[in-house]
Design an enzyme around this catalytic site. Sequence first.
Site, PDB file in Angstrom:
ATOM      1  NE  ARG A 175      -7.351   4.726   7.735  1.00 31.13           N
ATOM      2  CZ  ARG A 175      -7.509   4.483   6.449  1.00 31.13           C
ATOM      3  NH1 ARG A 175      -7.158   3.291   5.953  1.00 31.13           N
ATOM      4  NH2 ARG A 175      -8.009   5.387   5.628  1.00 31.13           N
ATOM      5  CB  VAL A 231      -8.281  -0.859   2.017  1.00 32.60           C
ATOM      6  CG1 VAL A 231      -8.428   0.289   1.046  1.00 32.60           C
ATOM      7  CG2 VAL A 231      -8.898  -2.126   1.456  1.00 32.60           C
TER       8      VAL A 231
END
Length: 254
Positions: free
Chosen positions: A231, A234
């Site tokens: 993914r 952050v």
Amino acid sequence: LSIPRILDAALATGSDAIHPGYGFLAENAGFAQACEESGVTFIGPPVEAIRLLGDKAAARRTMGRAGIPLVPGSEPLTSADAAVLAATRIGFPLLVKAAGGGGGRGIRRVERVEDLPNAVEAASGEAQQVFGDPTVYLERLLAPVRHIEVQVMADGNGNVVALGERECSVQRRHQKLIEEGPSVAVSPRLRQDLIEAAVTAARTAGYRGAGTVEFLLDDGGRFYFLEVNTRLQVEHPVTEMITGMDLVRDQLRV
């Protein structure tokens, strides 16, 4: 929101793609598959890559076959006796780790063989509660060690680029506190070796989109595969600041 409600909303509004963000559904193979079956593009890796890399034990096997150095460890444990046998081969101290885990959960440090059965039970129970999968395995605890991660972007057709490394060695309870890049501990030659290993990992997994290949770096300059985060993380703006690239834009372009 549930997966069916998200997809219903996407279809009702005429959306043809969903960006899952950088948590929760971003590494959920079931969500990626549901998008695929609904004709909505999942902006992330293929379902098969998410499943493979989401199982840390399977990912270790795959990357080991690809020639990427691994931390000494075990296959998924089937019994307390198997754990003790594997631990004798690996050596102490070691970690009991959840195969389907993440975020620092499902991990127990073990210093003595007498403490291993209880640690396996505790880690397995937490893994079942948090991830719905009780599978655990063993991995040698390396110390001192640095945590280095390489940002990759792949087009799904075997073309992969690596955008340098970030270091996240300052942690608390296996959670990153400080992210910096480039790492002061990585020489140009080591950086090239890390990049080659990260690109190999992404190609081996049939990867697409943004991902992070994570490594441990010991004080002798040797690195070992840890895992792949399937993914956008952050901390991706650290890489954006270094490279001037927009990783979300590139996810969309891919």
